[in-house]
Write an enzyme that holds these catalytic residues in place. Structure first.
Site, PDB file in Angstrom:
ATOM      1  N   ASN A 131      15.131  10.085   4.470  1.00 32.77           N
ATOM      2  CA  ASN A 131      15.326   8.925   5.356  1.00 32.77           C
ATOM      3  C   ASN A 131      15.877   7.736   4.576  1.00 32.77           C
ATOM      4  O   ASN A 131      16.688   6.982   5.091  1.00 32.77           O
ATOM      5  CB  ASN A 131      14.028   8.560   6.086  1.00 32.77           C
ATOM      6  CG  ASN A 131      13.867   9.329   7.373  1.00 32.77           C
ATOM      7  OD1 ASN A 131      14.745   9.305   8.221  1.00 32.77           O
ATOM      8  ND2 ASN A 131      12.748  10.016   7.513  1.00 32.77           N
TER       9      ASN A 131
ATOM     10  N   LEU B  90      -1.650   1.255   4.777  1.00 32.53           N
ATOM     11  CA  LEU B  90      -1.700  -0.137   4.315  1.00 32.53           C
ATOM     12  C   LEU B  90      -2.865  -0.881   4.965  1.00 32.53           C
ATOM     13  O   LEU B  90      -3.171  -0.661   6.135  1.00 32.53           O
ATOM     14  CB  LEU B  90      -0.373  -0.832   4.636  1.00 32.53           C
ATOM     15  CG  LEU B  90       0.852  -0.206   3.945  1.00 32.53           C
ATOM     16  CD1 LEU B  90       2.135  -0.745   4.548  1.00 32.53           C
ATOM     17  CD2 LEU B  90       0.810  -0.441   2.449  1.00 32.53           C
TER      18      LEU B  90
ATOM     19  N   ASN C 208       8.058   1.719  10.599  1.00 29.23           N
ATOM     20  CA  ASN C 208       7.830   3.070  10.101  1.00 29.23           C
ATOM     21  C   ASN C 208       8.545   4.061  11.005  1.00 29.23           C
ATOM     22  O   ASN C 208       8.770   3.779  12.180  1.00 29.23           O
ATOM     23  CB  ASN C 208       6.318   3.360  10.095  1.00 29.23           C
ATOM     24  CG  ASN C 208       5.973   4.707   9.496  1.00 29.23           C
ATOM     25  OD1 ASN C 208       6.551   5.128   8.499  1.00 29.23           O
ATOM     26  ND2 ASN C 208       5.025   5.396  10.113  1.00 29.23           N
TER      27      ASN C 208
ATOM     28  N   GLY D 192      12.929  11.358   0.034  1.00 35.22           N
ATOM     29  CA  GLY D 192      13.866  10.260   0.239  1.00 35.22           C
ATOM     30  C   GLY D 192      15.001  10.560   1.197  1.00 35.22           C
ATOM     31  O   GLY D 192      16.026   9.875   1.173  1.00 35.22           O
TER      32      GLY D 192
ATOM     33  N   HIS E  78       7.951   7.927  12.416  1.00 31.09           N
ATOM     34  CA  HIS E  78       6.868   8.906  12.538  1.00 31.09           C
ATOM     35  C   HIS E  78       7.380  10.128  13.279  1.00 31.09           C
ATOM     36  O   HIS E  78       8.078   9.994  14.294  1.00 31.09           O
ATOM     37  CB  HIS E  78       5.688   8.283  13.293  1.00 31.09           C
ATOM     38  CG  HIS E  78       4.520   9.195  13.416  1.00 31.09           C
ATOM     39  ND1 HIS E  78       3.696   9.472  12.349  1.00 31.09           N
ATOM     40  CD2 HIS E  78       4.054   9.919  14.458  1.00 31.09           C
ATOM     41  CE1 HIS E  78       2.755  10.326  12.746  1.00 31.09           C
ATOM     42  NE2 HIS E  78       2.954  10.615  14.018  1.00 31.09           N
TER      43      HIS E  78
END
Length: 188
Positions: A15, A94, A108, A13, A110
């Site tokens: 981020n 997903l 997102n 967690g 990355h």
């Protein structure tokens, strides 16, 4: 009125914490209304609890298949009517139908300079390839793994003495700045 963010996590967690901290700054256009984890072991759930943010666990193992898992996840998310869904270390790929349900609302972070090194083991791949730079990318999520439109990137130098761990730490430090800034830009 602040825009609503839902954050999906699977791990530590860090981020998530950087996003929450940014939302507390004056003038930040959004707040985190919900955190969802796919595992009860995600330490990020404690960050949500410590910040009085609603949180749910939607364990993949509790569902007969991915369709049922995503159906439950969608039901939880829809209740909060998010303006943006942020994947922050969410280790689930997903489905196309999930992505279509929230088209243009899922982003997102990355740990590579996409389109280079999609998927896992990005630090190791960059070092083993002899790259001089790596970095991080915020991108829209589509039905191709790490293939959505790039929103923002930050380049990080790879030093000759960098290890997987030192490079990970350098990139993560930049992720913690890049992700909240990209969210701010998108929702302003």
């Amino acid at each position: 009125m602040k825009k609503k963010i839902v954050v999906l996590i699977s791990g530590h967690g860090s981020n998530l914490r950087s996003i929450i901290n940014a939302t507390k700054e004056a003038g930040y256009p959004a707040s985190v209304s919900l955190v969802v984890s796919d595992t009860s072991k995600a330490q990020g759930l404690n960050i949500a609890k410590d910040n009085n943010i609603d949180n749910f666990i939607v364990e993949r193992n509790f569902f007969a298949d991915k369709i049922e898992f995503e159906k439950n996840l969608i039901e939880k998310i829809i209740q909060y009517q998010p303006d943006l869904i942020c994947l922050a270390g969410f280790m689930v790929i997903l489905s196309r139908s999930f992505v279509e349900k929230f088209k243009g609302k899922i982003i997102n972070i990355h740990p590579s300079l996409l389109p280079k090194y999609k998927g896992l083991n990005t630090y190791e791949r960059a070092i083993n390839s002899g790259d001089k730079f790596s970095g991080c990318t915020v991108h829209y999520v589509n039905d191709e793994l790490d293939g959505g439109e790039i929103i923002a990137q930050k380049r990080v130098a790879i030093n000759s003495d960098d290890t997987i761990d030192t490079l990970r730490n350098k990139i993560l430090e930049h992720e913690h700045m890049l992700y909240p800034n990209a969210i701010k830009t998108l929702l302003s």
